[in-house]
Write a protein that holds these residues in place. Structure first.
Motif, PDB file in Angstrom:
ATOM      1  N   GLU A 237     -10.007  21.507   2.435  1.00 11.46           N
ATOM      2  CA  GLU A 237      -8.960  22.480   2.133  1.00 11.46           C
ATOM      3  C   GLU A 237      -7.589  21.818   2.108  1.00 11.46           C
ATOM      4  O   GLU A 237      -6.685  22.277   1.416  1.00 11.46           O
ATOM      5  CB  GLU A 237      -8.968  23.611   3.169  1.00 11.46           C
ATOM      6  N   ARG A 238      -7.409  20.745   2.877  1.00 14.12           N
ATOM      7  CA  ARG A 238      -6.118  20.057   2.930  1.00 14.12           C
ATOM      8  C   ARG A 238      -6.338  18.563   3.140  1.00 14.12           C
ATOM      9  O   ARG A 238      -7.229  18.159   3.892  1.00 14.12           O
ATOM     10  CB  ARG A 238      -5.238  20.616   4.040  1.00 14.12           C
ATOM     11  N   VAL A 239      -5.524  17.767   2.453  1.00 13.14           N
ATOM     12  CA  VAL A 239      -5.517  16.319   2.633  1.00 13.14           C
ATOM     13  C   VAL A 239      -4.118  15.924   3.092  1.00 13.14           C
ATOM     14  O   VAL A 239      -3.128  16.320   2.474  1.00 13.14           O
ATOM     15  CB  VAL A 239      -5.876  15.581   1.328  1.00 13.14           C
ATOM     16  N   THR A 240      -4.039  15.177   4.179  1.00 18.06           N
ATOM     17  CA  THR A 240      -2.760  14.721   4.711  1.00 18.06           C
ATOM     18  C   THR A 240      -2.646  13.210   4.539  1.00 18.06           C
ATOM     19  O   THR A 240      -3.567  12.469   4.902  1.00 18.06           O
ATOM     20  CB  THR A 240      -2.616  15.080   6.198  1.00 18.06           C
ATOM     21  N   LEU A 241      -1.520  12.787   3.997  1.00 21.42           N
ATOM     22  CA  LEU A 241      -1.255  11.368   3.753  1.00 21.42           C
ATOM     23  C   LEU A 241       0.031  10.984   4.459  1.00 21.42           C
ATOM     24  O   LEU A 241       1.041  11.676   4.323  1.00 21.42           O
ATOM     25  CB  LEU A 241      -1.152  11.106   2.245  1.00 21.42           C
ATOM     26  N   VAL A 242       0.009   9.902   5.223  1.00 22.71           N
ATOM     27  CA  VAL A 242       1.208   9.344   5.838  1.00 22.71           C
ATOM     28  C   VAL A 242       1.575   8.095   5.052  1.00 22.71           C
ATOM     29  O   VAL A 242       0.803   7.140   4.994  1.00 22.71           O
ATOM     30  CB  VAL A 242       0.984   8.997   7.325  1.00 22.71           C
ATOM     31  N   ASP A 243       2.756   8.102   4.427  1.00 20.37           N
ATOM     32  CA  ASP A 243       3.109   6.981   3.561  1.00 20.37           C
ATOM     33  C   ASP A 243       3.643   5.792   4.354  1.00 20.37           C
ATOM     34  O   ASP A 243       3.677   5.810   5.583  1.00 20.37           O
ATOM     35  CB  ASP A 243       4.091   7.426   2.470  1.00 20.37           C
ATOM     36  N   GLY A 244       4.082   4.765   3.632  1.00 27.05           N
ATOM     37  CA  GLY A 244       4.434   3.501   4.262  1.00 27.05           C
ATOM     38  C   GLY A 244       5.590   3.548   5.222  1.00 27.05           C
ATOM     39  O   GLY A 244       5.694   2.697   6.113  1.00 27.05           O
ATOM     40  N   ASP A 245       6.508   4.535   5.078  1.00 27.41           N
ATOM     41  CA  ASP A 245       7.633   4.620   6.011  1.00 27.41           C
ATOM     42  C   ASP A 245       7.495   5.784   6.985  1.00 27.41           C
ATOM     43  O   ASP A 245       8.449   6.140   7.666  1.00 27.41           O
ATOM     44  CB  ASP A 245       8.970   4.701   5.262  1.00 27.41           C
ATOM     45  N   GLY A 246       6.291   6.389   7.042  1.00 31.25           N
ATOM     46  CA  GLY A 246       6.013   7.391   8.065  1.00 31.25           C
ATOM     47  C   GLY A 246       6.145   8.836   7.641  1.00 31.25           C
ATOM     48  O   GLY A 246       5.908   9.729   8.457  1.00 31.25           O
ATOM     49  N   THR A 247       6.487   9.116   6.394  1.00 29.01           N
ATOM     50  CA  THR A 247       6.597  10.498   5.945  1.00 29.01           C
ATOM     51  C   THR A 247       5.215  11.110   5.788  1.00 29.01           C
ATOM     52  O   THR A 247       4.319  10.493   5.221  1.00 29.01           O
ATOM     53  CB  THR A 247       7.335  10.580   4.597  1.00 29.01           C
TER      54      THR A 247
ATOM     55  N   THR B 159       0.833  -1.196   0.000  1.00 31.69           N
ATOM     56  CA  THR B 159       0.000   0.000   0.000  1.00 31.69           C
ATOM     57  C   THR B 159       0.869   1.248   0.000  1.00 31.69           C
ATOM     58  O   THR B 159       2.035   1.219   0.398  1.00 31.69           O
ATOM     59  CB  THR B 159      -0.905   0.040   1.241  1.00 31.69           C
ATOM     60  N   LEU B 160       0.288   2.373  -0.448  1.00 33.10           N
ATOM     61  CA  LEU B 160       0.988   3.645  -0.408  1.00 33.10           C
ATOM     62  C   LEU B 160       0.974   4.223   1.000  1.00 33.10           C
ATOM     63  O   LEU B 160       1.985   4.727   1.498  1.00 33.10           O
ATOM     64  CB  LEU B 160       0.344   4.637  -1.385  1.00 33.10           C
ATOM     65  N   THR B 161      -0.169   4.154   1.669  1.00 33.62           N
ATOM     66  CA  THR B 161      -0.290   4.686   3.023  1.00 33.62           C
ATOM     67  C   THR B 161       0.054   3.602   4.039  1.00 33.62           C
ATOM     68  O   THR B 161      -0.015   2.406   3.750  1.00 33.62           O
ATOM     69  CB  THR B 161      -1.719   5.183   3.286  1.00 33.62           C
TER      70      THR B 161
END
Length: 278
Positions: free
Chosen positions: A199-209, A180-182
């Motif tokens: 107004e904003r979308v926050t995504l946490v990727d697979g290694d925590g960024t 998965t990406l997240t």
């Protein structure tokens, strides 16, 4: 947020306001005069009556342990502004407690990204330890399963960030991705736009960024007018039409699609103030 009066008396709007307190994961009160806001009630509340309140929240600006992402408990309560007392103290009404993750502007320095430099070493069993040369964040990265194929690649990836105090599916600081990406346990977060596009979308990727995508309603870079629809990015450094990619200072220029602009963290104030609508 819907506020309902469960007491036996009327709560006048001239005296009561909706507010909150911040608590760290270990229960310490982290509320200060700079991170607590009040929202006046729109009407008097008779016993049993309820009202919809659009409340604002200001996140703690200080980091407890120098971490870029931290766990907090947000406790909502009504405050008597005349007596400076909480309703939970005077009427025994328990506050509404919510688990919240607070991300500081440097949360995009977590994880492993090609635009940062790292000092790393192998630690055995295929795992590696890398330290971000700019922020000092240490990342332990391990992929126990990796099965390449002509179609989708199957993999399981574990990562630990020393400056991540939030909790996902594996516990504080850990990130788990399974093809998965997240990361698992961290869904997309949508901020603002209670009755419309976020107004904003926050995504946490697979290694925590942490990656932040801001809505560009006017599509200024292409000269188009009118609202545009926010689309999730397909990679960590790309954004779809009508979105703005927020990136840290020192990164290579981000690739943006039609109607997109890029904002460097160097131009943003280094604070964790956030306004949310409940």
């Amino acid at each position: 947020m819907t506020v309902r009066n469960t007491t036996a008396g009327t709560l006048p709007k001239s005296s009561y306001a909706l507010s909150y307190r911040w608590y760290s994961a270990d229960g310490r009160d982290r509320t200060t005069g700079s991170n607590r806001l009040e929202t006046v009630l729109p009407a008097d509340l008779a016993p049993g009556a309820s009202v919809l309140v659009e409340a604002k929240v200001k996140a703690p600006s200080e980091s407890l342990l120098g971490q870029d992402r931290e766990r907090y408990v947000l406790a909502w309560d009504l405050r008597d502004r005349d007596r400076r007392r909480w309703l939970s103290e005077t009427a025994g009404v328990a506050p509404l407690r919510q688990d919240v993750t607070v991300e500081h502007p440097t949360s995009d320095q977590l994880g492993l990204e090609s635009f940062y430099q790292y000092a790393g070493t192998a630690i055995g069993a295929g795992a590696g330890l890398s330290v971000n040369a700019f922020s000092g964040n240490a990342v332990l990265d391990y992929s126990p399963i990796a099965n390449p194929s002509r179609g989708p690649v199957t993999f399981v990836r574990l990562a630990y960030n020393s400056q991540d105090g939030s909790t996902s599916s594996l516990g504080p600081g850990w990130s788990l991705a399974t093809s998965t990406l997240t990361r698992l346990g961290s869904p997309l977060e949508f901020q603002g736009g209670l009755l419309g596009d976020p107004e904003r979308v926050t995504l946490v990727d697979g290694d925590g960024t942490g990656h932040h995508f801001d809505l560009n309603r006017h599509a200024a870079s292409t000269g188009r007018s009118g609202p545009t629809t926010a689309r999730p990015a397909c990679t960590c450094c790309c954004s779809g039409p009508g979105m703005t990619t927020t990136r840290a200072a020192g990164r290579s220029p981000a690739r943006t699609g039609p109607g997109c602009t890029s904002t460097s963290a160097a131009t943003r104030p280094r604070r964790s103030t956030a306004t949310a609508t409940s």
